[in-house]
Design an enzyme around this catalytic site. Structure first.
Site, mmCIF file in Angstrom:
data_model
loop_
_atom_site.group_PDB
_atom_site.id
_atom_site.type_symbol
_atom_site.label_atom_id
_atom_site.label_comp_id
_atom_site.label_asym_id
_atom_site.label_seq_id
_atom_site.Cartn_x
_atom_site.Cartn_y
_atom_site.Cartn_z
ATOM 1 N N LYS A 129 1.010 -1.285 0.161
ATOM 2 C CA LYS A 129 -0.079 0.118 -0.144
ATOM 3 C C LYS A 129 0.898 1.242 0.046
ATOM 4 O O LYS A 129 2.107 1.215 0.561
ATOM 5 C CB LYS A 129 -1.078 0.086 1.222
ATOM 6 C CG LYS A 129 -1.750 1.290 1.248
ATOM 7 C CD LYS A 129 -2.806 1.043 2.675
ATOM 8 C CE LYS A 129 -3.861 2.151 2.679
ATOM 9 N NZ LYS A 129 -4.647 1.994 4.119
ATOM 10 N N SER A 204 -9.281 1.859 2.619
ATOM 11 C CA SER A 204 -8.397 2.643 2.059
ATOM 12 C C SER A 204 -7.469 2.071 1.244
ATOM 13 O O SER A 204 -6.600 2.284 0.382
ATOM 14 C CB SER A 204 -7.747 3.947 2.883
ATOM 15 O OG SER A 204 -6.915 2.977 3.819
ATOM 16 N N SER A 228 -9.634 -0.802 6.701
ATOM 17 C CA SER A 228 -9.215 -0.427 5.556
ATOM 18 C C SER A 228 -8.442 -1.843 4.690
ATOM 19 O O SER A 228 -7.975 -1.816 3.473
ATOM 20 C CB SER A 228 -7.965 0.518 5.292
ATOM 21 O OG SER A 228 -8.662 1.694 5.676
#
Length: 555
Positions: A129, A204, A228
Site C-alpha cells: 500500500k 483505503s 481498510s
C-alpha cells in the site's frame, strides 16, 4: 510552488514512463464492466506466466525454494500482470521494475551459490500500500503536497519483508488522507473494482484489493484503521487479516492521524488464499520485529494457538453469527452468505449460535470522535502547502453528493473531552469482554464462543461514492479484535432479489435498504468476517481455514 495540477501532471508523466512500453495493452472499453478475465486473454502473458500468476503463495514458495522457478521469472510474471491490472482498474502508484528485478536476480544468485533460501518469503513478489516507505521513493498517500518527498529509509515492515526474502515490486493506490473506505485522490485518480468497474474496490487499501483480485500480486500489504484491509478484501473477493495492535510492525510508514494512539492503524495481508495470510503472519512475527519497532508485541508465531489448544483443539467449535449490528440491516446477498456459512459449519459438525451485539452504534461514534479530534486540522495543514482541495466525496458527480460522512463535521473536541471518550471506550472494551465470556453458558462446549462470524459491510461493493457505512469493521478496531475476511459467494440477481421492507432501526437503515438493486450490484463478490479475541491471530487464521474447508465441502 507550482499550481498543484502541474505537480500532478508531472507525477503522472513519471509514473507512465516507469511502465515498460512493451507491456502496454489495449484495455476493453469502459462499457465492459467485468475485466477479471482480461489479463489472461490480452496476449501479454505467456502460458508459463499465466501458470505462475495463478499459483497459490505456498506453492510459489516451494517452486522458488527448489529453483523450479526463478525469482526473476516469478517477479516478471507478476509485474506484467500488475501492469495489465493497472491499465484496467488504475490500481498502482509507484512502479519500480528495474529495482525489483535486480533484487530478484540477487536472490537467484544466492540460492544458486549457497543452495539455501534467504528466508521464508524467498523470491516472493509483494505489493505494498502507498504508505509503506521505501528508500528513494515518494510516498504521497494521495496528497499532492507530498509529491517530491523521497524516503531516506525503509519502513520497518519493508526491512522485515526484505530480510525474509521478499521482492517488493509495486505500491498501490489509496484515497487522499487514507481516511475513506474508497480509493480516489487528486494525484492518481480512482481505482475501480475488477469484477464490475462501476463499483468501488473499497478503501483505503483499494488499490491493493483490486491488484490482488486480478492476480497482479500474490500477496499484498494493506493497513487497517477502521476497516481498510477488510473492506477492499471483502469488496474484491479476497482473504485478508486485520491483526491486533502491535503484532505487525508499523514504524516508519507514512499515515494519517499520526500521534493519535488510542485506536491504532495496523498492517495486514491481502491475498487470494487463506494460506497466504498464514505465510505472511508467520514470517513477519518470527522475524522478531519487536527488535526494530518499540510498539510491537514480543510474541512469536504460537503453534499451540494455531492448533486451537484453547478452543478444544478445533473439535466441535462453536461459532456465533451476528446477523446484523443493531444499526443497519445487511442486504440480501450478505444475509444469504451468512446462511450458507451457518449451514456449512453445522454440516461439518460445529455448533452455531446467534451473536447479540452490544453498543455497536456507540463504539462507532466513540471511534469517530477520537479520529475527528484533530483530523480536520491535519487535512487542512497538509493540503495547504499546495492548495489542493480536500476531497469531500467519492461520488462520480460531485453535484449530486450528499454531505460527506467521512469528513469531520466539526472542529473536533477538547483534550479533556477526548480523555472522557477514551475512558468510555476502555469501559466498553471491558463490558464486551464480559459479554463474550458469558456466552459459555449457551455454546454447549463449556467454553465461550470460539469466534464471531459477521458481515464486513451491510452490502457488497457499492457504486462509487455510496460506501457510507463502515461500522461493521470499525467496532473491531475499537475493541482491538483480530478479524479475517473470507469469500463466500457473489451477488446473484435471482437468488438475491430485493427483500421486503423490515422494521427499520432509523432513517439511515432505511436509506441503506433502499439503495439495494441486484442488477446494480451484479457480480460483486460477497465475503464475511471472522472475529477473534485480542492477539489471537493464529487462532483466527486456523478457524478461517476451518470455515473455508466447511464451505468447500458443502458445495
Amino acid at each position: 510552488m507550482p499550481h498543484w495540477t502541474a505537480l500532478v501532471a508531472e507525477k503522472k508523466q513519471r509514473q507512465l514512463e516507469s511502465i515498460p512500453q512493451e507491456w502496454i495493452v489495449t484495455p476493453p472499453s469502459d462499457s465492459t464492466l467485468d475485466v477479471s478475465a482480461f489479463p489472461e486473454t490480452c496476449g501479454l502473458l505467456n502460458a508459463r506466466e499465466i501458470e505462475i500468476t495463478n499459483t497459490p503463495v505456498n506453492v510459489l514458495l516451494e517452486k522458488l525454494a527448489c529453483a523450479a522457478w526463478t525469482a526473476v521469472d516469478v517477479t516478471t510474471a507478476f509485474y506484467k500482470r500488475a501492469i495489465v491490472a493497472h491499465q484496467l482498474v488504475n490500481c498502482l502508484t509507484e512502479i519500480f521494475v528495474d529495482r525489483a528485478l535486480v533484487r530478484a536476480a540477487e536472490l537467484d544468485d544466492y540460492l544458486k551459490n549457497t543452495g539455501k533460501v534467504v528466508g521464508p518469503l524467498h523470491g516472493l513478489p509483494i505489493s505494498l500500500k502507498d504508505q509503506l516507505c521505501i528508500k528513494g521513493l515518494e510516498t504521497t498517500i494521495g496528497y499532492v503536497s507530498w509529491i517530491g518527498q523521497y524516503a531516506d529509509k525503509n519502513a520497518v515492515l519493508v526491512d522485515v519483508l526484505i530480510e525474509c526474502g521478499a521482492v517488493p515490486f509495486v505500491r498501490t493506490n489509496v484515497p487522499q488522507t487514507l481516511a475513506w473506505p474508497e480509493s480516489f485522490n487528486n494525484v492518481f485518480g480512482r481505482t475501480t473494482n475488477p469484477y464490475n468497474r462501476s463499483l468501488t474496490s473499497g478503501g483505503s487499501s483499494g488499490g491493493e484489493g483490486a491488484l490482488v483480485a486480478l492476480k497482479g500480486s500474490p500477496l499484498g500489504v494493506g493497513s487497517d484503521l477502521g476497516g481498510s484491509v477488510r473492506i477492499p478484501s471483502a469488496f474484491c473477493g479476497l482473504y485478508g487479516l486485520r491483526p491486533s495492535y502491535g503484532r505487525v510492525p508499523y514504524y516508519g510508514a507514512r499515515g494519517t492521524l499520526e500521534g493519535q494512539d488510542s485506536v491504532l492503524p495496523v498492517f495486514g495481508p491481502m491475498t487470494n488464499s487463506v494460506v497466504g495470510v498464514k505465510v505472511f503472519m508467520k514470517a513477519v512475527v518470527n522475524a522478531k520485529p519487536w527488535l526494530k519497532d518499540p510498539l510491537v508485541v514480543r510474541k512469536k508465531w504460537d503453534e499451540d494457538e494455531y492448533n486451537l489448544v484453547d478452543h478444544g483443539s478445533g473439535k466441535d467449535l462453536c461459532f456465533a453469527i451476528m446477523w446484523d449490528d443493531g444499526v443497519v440491516v445487511p442486504h440480501p446477498p450478505i444475509r444469504r452468505s451468512l446462511e450458507i456459512v451457518k449451514a456449512g459449519l453445522q454440516k461439518a459438525g460445529h455448533n452455531v449460535v446467534d451473536w447479540k451485539p452490544i453498543k455497536h452504534r456507540l463504539l462507532g461514534d466513540i471511534t469517530r470522535d477520537i479520529w475527528n479530534a484533530a483530523s480536520a486540522e491535519e487535512f487542512m495543514i497538509t493540503t495547504s502547502v499546495t492548495g489542493e482541495p480536500i476531497i469531500a466525496t467519492m461520488e462520480l458527480d460531485d453535484a449530486d453528493a450528499a454531505v460527506a460522512s467521512f469528513r469531520p463535521q466539526n472542529g473536533g473536541i477538547t483534550a479533556y473531552q477526548l480523555w472522557q471518550v477514551q475512558k468510555l471506550r476502555q469501559d466498553i472494551r471491558k463490558e464486551y469482554l464480559d459479554h463474550w465470556e458469558a456466552t459459555a453458558c449457551e455454546t454447549g462446549t463449556g467454553r465461550p464462543v470460539d469466534a464471531i462470524i459477521c458481515p464486513a459491510a451491510p452490502f457488497a461493493a457499492t457504486p462509487h461514492g455510496k460506501n457510507r457505512y463502515v461500522d461493521y469493521t470499525i467496532v473491531w478496531n475499537a475493541l482491538d479484535y483480530p478479524a479475517a475476511i473470507f469469500p463466500v459467494t457473489t451477488v446473484d440477481s435471482i437468488l438475491d432479489g430485493k427483500a421486503p421492507p423490515h422494521a427499520f432501526y432509523d432513517d439511515f437503515d432505511k436509506d441503506i435498504y433502499e439503495m439495494y438493486d441486484p442488477e446494480i450490484f451484479k457480480n460483486a463478490p460477497v465475503c464475511l468476517q471472522l472475529v477473534g479475541r485480542t492477539l489471537e491471530e493464529e487462532a483466527v487464521i486456523r478457524m478461517t481455514e476451518i470455515v473455508d474447508a466447511a464451505l468447500l465441502a458443502a458445495k
